[in-house]
Scaffold this motif. Structure first.
Motif, short mmCIF file in Angstrom:
data_model
loop_
_atom_site.label_atom_id
_atom_site.label_comp_id
_atom_site.label_asym_id
_atom_site.label_seq_id
_atom_site.Cartn_x
_atom_site.Cartn_y
_atom_site.Cartn_z
N LYS A 93 10.07 46.02 70.83
CA LYS A 93 8.82 45.31 71.10
C LYS A 93 7.90 45.39 69.88
N GLN A 94 7.78 46.59 69.31
CA GLN A 94 6.96 46.76 68.11
C GLN A 94 7.51 45.93 66.95
N ALA A 95 8.82 45.87 66.83
CA ALA A 95 9.44 45.10 65.75
C ALA A 95 9.12 43.62 65.93
N GLN A 96 9.18 43.13 67.14
CA GLN A 96 8.86 41.73 67.39
C GLN A 96 7.39 41.44 67.09
N ILE A 97 6.52 42.35 67.52
CA ILE A 97 5.09 42.16 67.29
C ILE A 97 4.79 42.15 65.79
#
Length: 118
Positions: free
Chosen positions: A84-88
């Motif tokens: 999720k952090q990588a996508q954000i």
């Protein structure tokens, strides 16, 4: 009369020897019984303590399968957080890389070239 006294003494000695043998046999029997009883008590106590320890392990540590499931669940949650952090941050990272690559300080490169020539 002296023969009677000697006979009585011999008989008393035999009676005393018999009683001593009986007392020793009784003592041996009692010691053996106490030893057997002690061994049984130790076995019961050991079994009790082993059960107590197993219960403690189950309460505190849980079973191996439960631990594995719990660890897998925690790992999956962490992986999801990272994804999720990588996508954000993906677009921000790509923008930063492009900006850094495209914004080259030419003056610094010229200065480095001059130093190399000298």
């Amino acid at each position: 009369m002296s023969d009677d006294l000697i006979q009585k003494l011999l008989q008393a000695e035999q009676t005393a020897s018999k009683k001593i043998r009986e007392a020793r046999a009784y003592r041996t029997k009692k010691v053996h019984a106490a030893k057997v009883e002690a061994i049984q008590e130790i076995k019961l106590l050991r079994d009790d303590k082993l059960k107590e320890f197993e219960n403690y392990k189950k309460e505190r540590l849980g079973s191996t399968e439960e631990q594995t499931k719990e660890n897998n669940k925690k790992t999956e949650i962490e992986i999801q957080k990272i994804r999720k952090q990588a996508q954000i941050n993906q677009t921000q990272v790509v923008d930063l890389l492009i900006k850094t690559v495209l914004n080259v300080d030419t003056q610094m490169i010229l200065d480095q070239n001059k130093k190399l020539k000298h």
